[in-house]
Design a protein around this motif. Structure first.
Motif, mmCIF file in Angstrom:
data_model
loop_
_atom_site.group_PDB
_atom_site.id
_atom_site.type_symbol
_atom_site.label_atom_id
_atom_site.label_comp_id
_atom_site.label_asym_id
_atom_site.label_seq_id
_atom_site.Cartn_x
_atom_site.Cartn_y
_atom_site.Cartn_z
ATOM 1 N N HIS A 1 0.844 -1.195 0.000
ATOM 2 C CA HIS A 1 0.000 0.000 0.000
ATOM 3 C C HIS A 1 0.877 1.241 0.000
ATOM 4 O O HIS A 1 1.936 1.256 0.623
ATOM 5 N N SER A 2 0.408 2.283 -0.658
ATOM 6 C CA SER A 2 1.122 3.555 -0.611
ATOM 7 C C SER A 2 0.766 4.278 0.684
ATOM 8 O O SER A 2 -0.227 3.960 1.352
ATOM 9 N N GLU B 1 -0.350 7.253 0.890
ATOM 10 C CA GLU B 1 -1.623 7.939 0.657
ATOM 11 C C GLU B 1 -2.802 7.003 0.910
ATOM 12 O O GLU B 1 -3.792 7.391 1.535
ATOM 13 N N GLU B 2 -2.697 5.748 0.449
ATOM 14 C CA GLU B 2 -3.752 4.765 0.708
ATOM 15 C C GLU B 2 -3.872 4.496 2.207
ATOM 16 O O GLU B 2 -4.988 4.424 2.744
ATOM 17 N N GLU C 1 -5.755 7.247 4.037
ATOM 18 C CA GLU C 1 -7.209 7.159 3.827
ATOM 19 C C GLU C 1 -7.807 6.030 4.661
ATOM 20 O O GLU C 1 -8.884 6.178 5.241
ATOM 21 N N ILE C 2 -7.113 4.905 4.756
ATOM 22 C CA ILE C 2 -7.579 3.781 5.579
ATOM 23 C C ILE C 2 -7.550 4.180 7.054
ATOM 24 O O ILE C 2 -8.467 3.856 7.817
ATOM 25 N N ASP D 1 4.558 -4.403 4.379
ATOM 26 C CA ASP D 1 3.436 -3.522 4.094
ATOM 27 C C ASP D 1 3.241 -2.576 5.270
ATOM 28 O O ASP D 1 3.765 -2.796 6.363
ATOM 29 N N ASP E 1 -9.582 -2.832 6.033
ATOM 30 C CA ASP E 1 -9.429 -2.384 4.637
ATOM 31 C C ASP E 1 -8.079 -2.775 4.031
ATOM 32 O O ASP E 1 -7.462 -2.005 3.305
#
Length: 77
Positions: free
Chosen positions: A6-7, A9-10, A13-14, A41, A62
């Motif tokens: 995951h980035s 930024e992702e 948001e999570i 990760d 998520d």
């Protein structure tokens, strides 16, 4: 820098979604972003005051692992 699934930024948001869902219920003191146990990760790092509060939290949210730390009561001095 570690390559993650995951980035950042992702993950942010999570994190926001996790906070909307779980924060304010008294069990979650803070939510941060770090690496998961496998270090492949990003993960949500959640602080709670008592072990019982950790039982109500998911192991993942998520797609990110939820790493829970029991930190005890937090007091201002």
């Amino acid at each position: 820098m570690v390559a993650t699934k995951h980035s950042m930024e992702e993950a942010i948001e999570i994190q926001k979604a996790f906070e909307r869902h779980f924060a304010g219920k008294g069990e979650v003191l803070s939510v941060g972003i770090g690496l998961n146990g496998s270090m492949d990760d990003l993960a949500l790092n959640v602080c709670v005051s008592r072990p019982k509060e950790a039982e109500n939290l998911p192991k993942s949210f998520d797609g990110l692992e939820v790493v829970v730390d029991v930190v005890g009561a937090i007091r201002a001095y």
